[in-house]
Design a protein around this motif. Structure first.
Motif, PDB file in Angstrom:
ATOM      1  N   VAL A 175       2.331   7.421   1.445  1.00 21.74           N
ATOM      2  CA  VAL A 175       2.592   8.649   1.149  1.00 21.74           C
ATOM      3  C   VAL A 175       1.666   9.629   1.765  1.00 21.74           C
ATOM      4  O   VAL A 175       2.123  10.691   2.206  1.00 21.74           O
ATOM      5  N   ILE A 176       0.440   9.101   2.063  1.00 19.63           N
ATOM      6  CA  ILE A 176      -0.426  10.057   2.850  1.00 19.63           C
ATOM      7  C   ILE A 176       0.069  10.154   4.099  1.00 19.63           C
ATOM      8  O   ILE A 176       0.173  11.583   4.519  1.00 19.63           O
ATOM      9  N   TRP A 231       0.743  -1.358   0.071  1.00 22.45           N
ATOM     10  CA  TRP A 231       0.054  -0.071  -0.014  1.00 22.45           C
ATOM     11  C   TRP A 231       0.887   1.264   0.064  1.00 22.45           C
ATOM     12  O   TRP A 231       0.824   2.095   0.944  1.00 22.45           O
ATOM     13  N   GLU A 236       0.519   4.232  -1.585  1.00 19.40           N
ATOM     14  CA  GLU A 236      -0.407   5.518  -1.537  1.00 19.40           C
ATOM     15  C   GLU A 236      -0.630   5.616   0.000  1.00 19.40           C
ATOM     16  O   GLU A 236      -0.783   6.935   0.415  1.00 19.40           O
ATOM     17  N   LYS A 237      -0.907   4.852   0.949  1.00 16.95           N
ATOM     18  CA  LYS A 237      -1.190   5.002   2.461  1.00 16.95           C
ATOM     19  C   LYS A 237       0.202   5.438   2.958  1.00 16.95           C
ATOM     20  O   LYS A 237       0.047   6.334   3.886  1.00 16.95           O
TER      21      LYS A 237
END
Length: 131
Positions: free
Chosen positions: A85-86, A80, A82-83
């Protein structure tokens, strides 16, 4: 009552802060390499919890036996990015990171964890859940 605590409430804020400090120091040291070091430092800060070669843990989390997991399935963050990066972007935004720190101290969960639907738990708790 202790048994009914959520897994992420068992992790002391001090351990999370120290693990974060280790990760920031690594990113700073990497960024000191000439010309492109800053790019690798930034990549580390943004994706540190999703590197598959680290089994979904940053170096700081490995050192303190912590792990960021995805909710609701308690999976490793290595799949994951993208998680991750958030979670990392919140650290890079000056005012937002202060609110994030306040939220961590008061509620034991970062704003970034809420937005990314992740939590930080002890590594052995993750291993015993069968993930």
């Amino acid at each position: 009552m202790e048994d009914q605590k959520l897994l992420w409430e068992k992790v002391p804020v001090s351990e999370r802060l120290l693990a974060g400090f280790v990760d920031i120091m690594i990113a700073v040291l990497v960024s000191l390499f000439p010309k492109i070091g800053w790019i690798f430092g930034l990549i580390y800060l943004l994706a540190k919890d999703s590197f598959s070669f680290l089994d979904g843990q940053s170096f700081g989390k490995k050192l303190f036996h912590l792990r960021a997991i995805t909710l609701p399935h308690y999976a490793s963050m290595s799949g994951w990015p993208e998680k991750s990066v958030i979670r990392g972007l919140v650290l890079l935004i000056p005012i937002l990171n202060l609110f994030d720190l306040y939220h961590l101290i008061k509620y034991k969960v970062r704003i970034a964890d809420r937005w990314a639907e992740t939590r930080v738990i002890r590594n052995q708790d993750w291993e015993t859940t069968g993930s």
